[in-house]
Write a protein that holds these residues in place. Sequence first.
Motif, PDB file in Angstrom:
ATOM      1  N   MET A   1      60.826   8.440  -0.634  1.00 14.65           N
ATOM      2  CA  MET A   1      59.671   8.527  -0.622  1.00 14.65           C
ATOM      3  C   MET A   1      58.894   8.213   0.833  1.00 14.65           C
ATOM      4  N   SER A   2      57.667   8.734   0.937  1.00 13.31           N
ATOM      5  CA  SER A   2      56.719   8.642   2.354  1.00 13.31           C
ATOM      6  C   SER A   2      56.198   7.481   2.221  1.00 13.31           C
ATOM      7  N   HIS A   3      55.823   6.770   3.448  1.00 12.23           N
ATOM      8  CA  HIS A   3      55.025   5.757   3.579  1.00 12.23           C
ATOM      9  C   HIS A   3      53.555   6.141   3.717  1.00 12.23           C
ATOM     10  N   TYR A   4      53.199   7.272   3.397  1.00 13.82           N
ATOM     11  CA  TYR A   4      51.839   7.809   3.582  1.00 13.82           C
ATOM     12  C   TYR A   4      51.801   8.882   2.298  1.00 13.82           C
ATOM     13  N   GLN A   5      50.377   9.200   2.024  1.00 16.84           N
ATOM     14  CA  GLN A   5      50.116  10.383   0.703  1.00 16.84           C
ATOM     15  C   GLN A   5      49.271  10.903   1.490  1.00 16.84           C
ATOM     16  N   VAL A   6      49.484  12.620   0.977  1.00 16.35           N
ATOM     17  CA  VAL A   6      48.758  13.805   1.267  1.00 16.35           C
ATOM     18  C   VAL A   6      47.833  14.053   0.277  1.00 16.35           C
ATOM     19  N   ILE A   7      46.681  14.225   0.667  1.00 15.68           N
ATOM     20  CA  ILE A   7      45.684  14.946  -0.296  1.00 15.68           C
ATOM     21  C   ILE A   7      45.299  16.270   0.221  1.00 15.68           C
ATOM     22  N   TRP A   8      45.573  17.214  -0.336  1.00 17.56           N
ATOM     23  CA  TRP A   8      45.789  18.637   0.096  1.00 17.56           C
ATOM     24  C   TRP A   8      44.401  19.491  -0.648  1.00 17.56           C
ATOM     25  N   ILE A   9      43.541  19.802   0.382  1.00 17.72           N
ATOM     26  CA  ILE A   9      42.403  20.404  -0.203  1.00 17.72           C
ATOM     27  C   ILE A   9      42.713  22.070   0.126  1.00 17.72           C
ATOM     28  N   GLY A  10      42.905  22.941  -0.633  1.00 16.75           N
ATOM     29  CA  GLY A  10      42.946  24.130  -0.377  1.00 16.75           C
ATOM     30  C   GLY A  10      43.055  25.225  -1.645  1.00 16.75           C
ATOM     31  N   PRO A  11      43.356  26.438  -1.561  1.00 14.84           N
ATOM     32  CA  PRO A  11      43.304  27.405  -2.574  1.00 14.84           C
ATOM     33  C   PRO A  11      44.611  27.520  -3.324  1.00 14.84           C
ATOM     34  N   VAL A  12      44.929  26.157  -3.890  1.00 10.90           N
ATOM     35  CA  VAL A  12      46.249  26.319  -4.524  1.00 10.90           C
ATOM     36  C   VAL A  12      46.466  26.959  -5.855  1.00 10.90           C
ATOM     37  N   LEU A  13      45.421  27.279  -6.455  1.00  9.56           N
ATOM     38  CA  LEU A  13      45.232  28.180  -7.629  1.00  9.56           C
ATOM     39  C   LEU A  13      45.149  29.613  -7.345  1.00  9.56           C
ATOM     40  N   GLY A  14      44.621  29.709  -6.172  1.00  8.85           N
ATOM     41  CA  GLY A  14      44.619  31.284  -5.911  1.00  8.85           C
ATOM     42  C   GLY A  14      45.681  32.244  -6.284  1.00  8.85           C
ATOM     43  N   ASP A  15      45.051  33.630  -6.726  1.00 10.84           N
ATOM     44  CA  ASP A  15      46.121  34.706  -7.291  1.00 10.84           C
ATOM     45  C   ASP A  15      46.578  35.408  -5.873  1.00 10.84           C
ATOM     46  N   ASN A  16      46.184  35.194  -4.971  1.00 13.52           N
ATOM     47  CA  ASN A  16      46.207  36.229  -3.677  1.00 13.52           C
ATOM     48  C   ASN A  16      47.131  35.283  -2.518  1.00 13.52           C
ATOM     49  N   GLY A  17      47.395  35.869  -1.581  1.00 17.39           N
ATOM     50  CA  GLY A  17      48.376  35.507  -0.634  1.00 17.39           C
ATOM     51  C   GLY A  17      48.117  34.017  -0.121  1.00 17.39           C
TER      52      GLY A  17
END
Length: 143
Positions: A1-17
Amino acid sequence: MSHYQVIWIGPVLGDNGIGTASREYVLALHRLGVHVKVTPARRRSSFSTPSKRLMLALARRPLVRKKPKVLVYHRLPYTLNIAQARKRYDYLILNAVWETTKIPRNWLPNINRFDAVCVPSVQNRIAMKRSGVRVPYTSFRTE
């Protein structure tokens, strides 16, 4: 487990590259035991793959109160309101994966307000430096 957390804002649901790449970054962090919460950049997609279903589960994941919040922003830098983001997150990292030799001049004020920029290649590092990016930049590492 890490001592931090990442909030990822990005196109993770995209059907492209770029959608596939964004998911793979998140999956790698998740496999390493990093607490990751995603905020998909767009909602319309087919959810037919296990990795996309996992992205939806990570989108519902609650934040941990006592861990620092690291925003990884996998979108165009001028679309983030830095002042608002600073109120919500402890660190701001731009994930910059553009195939370019020069960063548009009007992007620089926002890029230089991030804590760091993550790039995939030496060519991107050179483009950042030549374009006037002053914040630290690094690459994702798997070692």
